[in-house]
Design a protein around this motif. Structure first.
Motif, PDB file in Angstrom:
ATOM      1  N   UNK A 197     -51.127  64.291 -59.881  1.00 35.28           N
ATOM      2  CA  UNK A 197     -51.559  65.047 -60.698  1.00 35.28           C
ATOM      3  C   UNK A 197     -52.484  64.180 -61.728  1.00 35.28           C
ATOM      4  N   UNK A 198     -53.612  64.657 -62.330  1.00 34.53           N
ATOM      5  CA  UNK A 198     -54.474  64.077 -63.155  1.00 34.53           C
ATOM      6  C   UNK A 198     -54.285  64.649 -64.660  1.00 34.53           C
ATOM      7  N   UNK A 199     -53.848  63.912 -65.727  1.00 32.65           N
ATOM      8  CA  UNK A 199     -53.914  64.404 -66.869  1.00 32.65           C
ATOM      9  C   UNK A 199     -55.429  64.855 -67.308  1.00 32.65           C
ATOM     10  N   UNK A 200     -55.290  65.976 -68.141  1.00 28.98           N
ATOM     11  CA  UNK A 200     -56.444  66.501 -68.802  1.00 28.98           C
ATOM     12  C   UNK A 200     -57.513  65.508 -69.421  1.00 28.98           C
ATOM     13  N   UNK A 201     -57.038  64.549 -70.094  1.00 26.26           N
ATOM     14  CA  UNK A 201     -57.929  63.573 -70.712  1.00 26.26           C
ATOM     15  C   UNK A 201     -57.856  62.219 -70.072  1.00 26.26           C
ATOM     16  N   UNK A 202     -57.758  62.119 -68.745  1.00 28.03           N
ATOM     17  CA  UNK A 202     -57.626  61.191 -68.086  1.00 28.03           C
ATOM     18  C   UNK A 202     -58.642  60.040 -68.410  1.00 28.03           C
ATOM     19  N   UNK A 203     -58.339  58.772 -68.688  1.00 26.30           N
ATOM     20  CA  UNK A 203     -59.460  57.655 -68.832  1.00 26.30           C
ATOM     21  C   UNK A 203     -59.890  57.537 -67.580  1.00 26.30           C
ATOM     22  N   UNK A 204     -61.031  56.506 -67.512  1.00 23.91           N
ATOM     23  CA  UNK A 204     -61.500  55.782 -66.208  1.00 23.91           C
ATOM     24  C   UNK A 204     -60.277  54.990 -65.716  1.00 23.91           C
ATOM     25  N   UNK A 205     -59.776  54.365 -66.605  1.00 29.64           N
ATOM     26  CA  UNK A 205     -58.565  53.703 -66.011  1.00 29.64           C
ATOM     27  C   UNK A 205     -57.462  54.346 -65.095  1.00 29.64           C
ATOM     28  N   UNK A 206     -57.166  55.544 -65.785  1.00 30.60           N
ATOM     29  CA  UNK A 206     -56.143  56.459 -65.495  1.00 30.60           C
ATOM     30  C   UNK A 206     -56.546  56.836 -64.002  1.00 30.60           C
ATOM     31  N   UNK A 207     -58.071  57.361 -63.930  1.00 34.47           N
ATOM     32  CA  UNK A 207     -58.093  57.684 -62.366  1.00 34.47           C
ATOM     33  C   UNK A 207     -58.324  56.758 -61.442  1.00 34.47           C
ATOM     34  N   UNK A 208     -58.484  55.359 -61.729  1.00 37.92           N
ATOM     35  CA  UNK A 208     -58.565  54.618 -60.801  1.00 37.92           C
ATOM     36  C   UNK A 208     -57.049  54.211 -60.372  1.00 37.92           C
TER      37      UNK A 208
END
Length: 159
Positions: A42-53
């Motif tokens: 699951x991708x959080x709503x305000x995911x940072x680029x770091x979170x996406x990686x």
């Protein structure tokens, strides 16, 4: 010949499931077909680029855990190689004749594939510079692999 479609996420819409099931049935005449799904992270709503990686890396680890041993790996990637249907058929035939008895096509999730998975690929494959939903790409990929086997066997269908 074993052909595996290793995909992040499952098919939610029945029309995608029905289409993939139809091509799985058609392909079974030419090869043993495996469809393996790994869970989407699951991708959080305000995911940072770091979170996406981090998410792509987690999904990559799930893919690695299901990756068959000693296989030829295609990954779907917008920056991959553009092949015609005939070229894809030729590539599959070459692999079957001189390479591996297992082919794996990997489709990433919403964010794409981790760099680690992309590095494992012998053939990064692109269908377009555009971005498509990964559920739709599974159906398109199954159809193109089926088309490739029809071409290899000199059977009508592809024109």
């Amino acid at each position: 010949m074993d052909v595996t479609f290793l995909c992040v996420g499952n098919l939610k819409e029945s029309y995608f499931r029905d289409g993939v099931k139809e091509y799985e049935k058609r392909l079974s005449r030419f090869a043993k077909i495996n469809i393996i799904e790994v869970s989407e992270v699951q991708i959080p709503n305000n995911a940072s680029v770091s979170d996406e990686y981090k998410i792509m890396d987690k999904e990559g680890q799930l893919i690695l855990s299901k990756l068959p041993k000693d296989c030829y790996i295609f990954v779907l990637d917008r920056k991959g190689n553009f092949l015609s249907s005939e070229e894809l058929a030729g590539k599959i035939e070459e692999i079957m004749t001189y390479g591996k008895s297992r082919i794996v096509f990997i489709i990433g999730g919403y964010l794409g594939l981790s760099d680690e998975i992309k590095r494992k690929a012998q053939c990064p494959l692109s269908f377009s510079k555009m971005t498509f939903p990964h559920q739709l790409m599974r159906l398109v990929l199954c159809e193109q692999v089926y088309r490739g086997f029809k071409i290899m066997n000199h059977e009508t269908y592809h024109k």
